[in-house]
Design a protein around this motif. Structure first.
Motif, mmCIF file in Angstrom:
data_model
loop_
_atom_site.group_PDB
_atom_site.id
_atom_site.type_symbol
_atom_site.label_atom_id
_atom_site.label_comp_id
_atom_site.label_asym_id
_atom_site.label_seq_id
_atom_site.Cartn_x
_atom_site.Cartn_y
_atom_site.Cartn_z
ATOM 1 N N THR A 151 0.945 -1.770 -0.233
ATOM 2 C CA THR A 151 -0.311 -0.021 0.038
ATOM 3 C C THR A 151 1.064 1.663 -0.361
ATOM 4 O O THR A 151 1.943 1.264 0.382
ATOM 5 C CB THR A 151 -0.928 0.101 1.627
ATOM 6 O OG1 THR A 151 -1.587 1.453 0.783
ATOM 7 C CG2 THR A 151 -0.060 -0.262 2.585
ATOM 8 N N ASP A 181 -0.465 3.592 1.233
ATOM 9 C CA ASP A 181 -0.875 4.611 1.876
ATOM 10 C C ASP A 181 -0.332 4.631 3.074
ATOM 11 O O ASP A 181 1.095 4.154 3.232
ATOM 12 C CB ASP A 181 -2.618 4.460 2.638
ATOM 13 C CG ASP A 181 -3.831 4.979 1.009
ATOM 14 O OD1 ASP A 181 -3.068 5.494 -0.056
ATOM 15 O OD2 ASP A 181 -3.976 3.367 0.889
ATOM 16 N N SER A 225 -1.167 4.000 6.314
ATOM 17 C CA SER A 225 -1.614 2.944 7.304
ATOM 18 C C SER A 225 -1.979 2.174 7.085
ATOM 19 O O SER A 225 -2.634 1.680 5.362
ATOM 20 C CB SER A 225 -2.743 4.105 8.049
ATOM 21 O OG SER A 225 -3.862 4.415 7.706
ATOM 22 N N ASP A 260 -8.147 1.173 9.195
ATOM 23 C CA ASP A 260 -8.676 2.791 9.701
ATOM 24 C C ASP A 260 -8.869 2.808 11.314
ATOM 25 O O ASP A 260 -8.416 1.475 11.384
ATOM 26 C CB ASP A 260 -9.880 2.829 8.511
ATOM 27 C CG ASP A 260 -11.014 1.810 8.678
ATOM 28 O OD1 ASP A 260 -10.735 1.082 9.625
ATOM 29 O OD2 ASP A 260 -11.490 1.840 7.991
#
Length: 309
Positions: A129, A131, A133, A136
Motif C-alpha cells: 500500500t 497509504d 496506514s 482505518d
C-alpha cells in the motif's frame, strides 16, 4: 647510459609504490592481478549490498516482531476479561461487564495502533500500500493484500520482510467446525478465495466481545472465547515465523560481513604494497643507481674541453 635509465626507472617505480601505497597502479603492472582485483572488487560491492539489505530487513522484521509481541500480550488480556465476564459470581455483574467492555475498546484502539506500525514511514503490515496506514480507525484493513516484499541477503538467498495485516490480525472470513472458510452468513467460500488461512478478523471480533459484554450475551461471549484463542494462536504463529526470519537474516548478515573481510584481505594482498619491502627496494635501487653513476664517471673520462672549462 641505457643501464642508468633503467636503474632510474626502477627507482622511480619503487618511489611511486611507496607514495601511493599500491603495487597495482595500471593494468600493465600485472594483467592477471588486475583481473583478479576487479573480480574481488565486484564481490566486495555485492557483499556490501547484501549487508545493507540485511540491515533493512532487520529493521522491518524487528518492528513487526516488537508490535506482534505487544499485541499478543493485549490479546491475552482480552481473553482474561472475556473469561471473567462469563464467570458466575459477583464479579460478572452488568456494571462490571460494561467496565470490561470499555477496557476492551481501549485495547482495540491500541491494537489498531500496533497494526499501523511503520518502518521508514511505511506501514509494515500494509503490504504494497502507498497509504500511510494499514487499518482505518474502525479496524478495517485498507492495505494491499497481494505481493510480498523480499530482500536479497546473500547469493541466491532472499527472505520475505513483510507480514500483511490479515496474516497477523485475521481476515474477514470465518472458519466453521469442519475447518472450511465461510462468510458471516455461513455460506461456504470456494477454496483458494481467502488470502490466508487465518481466523476471524481481530478487530471485528473485539467489537462482538464489547457488544456481548454490554448486552450480557453469555452465549456470544463463549463463542468469542474460542475465536480469541484462535486469534492468539495465529498471532503467536506469525510472531514465531517473523522471529525465524529475523534469525536467518542475522546469520546471513554475519556471513556477508565475514566474507567481506576475507575478500578485502585478498584484495589488499594483490593491490597494496608491502611497505617495509618497498622501502628496502627503494634504498637498494638508490644505492645501485649511485654505484652506476660512479662507474660511469670512471668509464667516461674528462676530456681536454672539460679541463679548459
Amino acid at each position: 647510459m641505457a643501464s642508468l635509465q633503467r636503474s632510474l626507472g626502477r627507482t622511480q617505480t619503487a618511489q611511486d609504490q611507496i607514495s601511493s601505497g599500491k603495487q597495482l597502479r595500471r593494468p600493465s603492472d600485472s594483467p592477471t592481478g588486475t583481473v583478479t582485483a576487479l573480480q574481488l572488487r565486484g564481490e566486495i560491492r555485492a557483499n556490501q549490498k547484501y549487508s545493507t539489505n540485511a540491515d533493512d530487513a532487520l529493521g522491518r522484521l524487528g518492528a513487526m516482531q516488537d508490535n506482534l509481541q505487544d499485541s499478543t500480550v493485549l490479546i491475552t488480556k482480552v481473553r482474561e476479561l472475556t473469561l471473567a465476564a462469563v464467570s458466575s459470581g459477583g464479579s460478572s455483574t452488568p456494571e462490571a461487564n460494561k467496565a470490561r467492555a470499555a477496557e476492551v475498546e481501549q485495547i482495540k484502539g491500541t491494537l489498531v495502533q500496533y497494526a499501523n506500525a511503520k518502518y521508514l514511514d511505511r506501514p509494515v503490515f500494509g503490504g504494497f500500500t502507498p497509504d500511510a496506514s494499514a487499518y482505518d480507525d474502525s479496524g478495517a484493513y485498507v492495505g494491499e493484500d497481494s505481493g510480498q516484499t523480499m530482500r536479497a541477503i546473500g547469493p541466491n538467498a532472499k527472505v520475505r520482510v513483510d507480514v500483511r495485516g490479515p496474516e497477523a490480525f485475521g481476515t474477514d472470513y470465518l472458519v466453521d467446525d469442519n475447518g472450511q472458510f465461510v462468510d458471516e452468513d455461513g455460506a461456504l467460500i470456494p477454496a483458494g478465495s481467502p488470502p490466508v488461512a487465518n481466523p476471524e478478523q481481530l478487530f471485528k471480533l473485539l467489537d462482538k466481545v464489547v457488544a456481548a459484554m454490554r448486552s450480557g450475551d453469555e452465549t456470544g461471549l463463549n463463542a468469542s472465547l474460542i475465536n480469541i484463542d484462535k486469534a492468539s494462536e495465529n498471532m503467536k504463529s506469525t510472531l514465531s515465523e517473523v522471529g525465524a526470519r529475523y534469525n536467518r537474516v542475522t546469520q546471513m548478515k554475519q556471513s556477508a560481513e565475514d566474507r567481506l573481510m576475507s575478500v578485502s584481505s585478498q584484495l589488499s594482498d594483490i593491490e597494496d604494497v608491502d611497505l617495509p619491502k618497498a622501502i628496502m627496494e627503494l634504498q637498494f635501487q638508490q644505492t645501485s643507481y649511485q654505484a652506476a653513476l660512479a662507474a660511469t664517471a670512471k668509464v667516461i673520462q674528462p676530456s681536454l674541453i672539460d679541463f679548459l672549462r
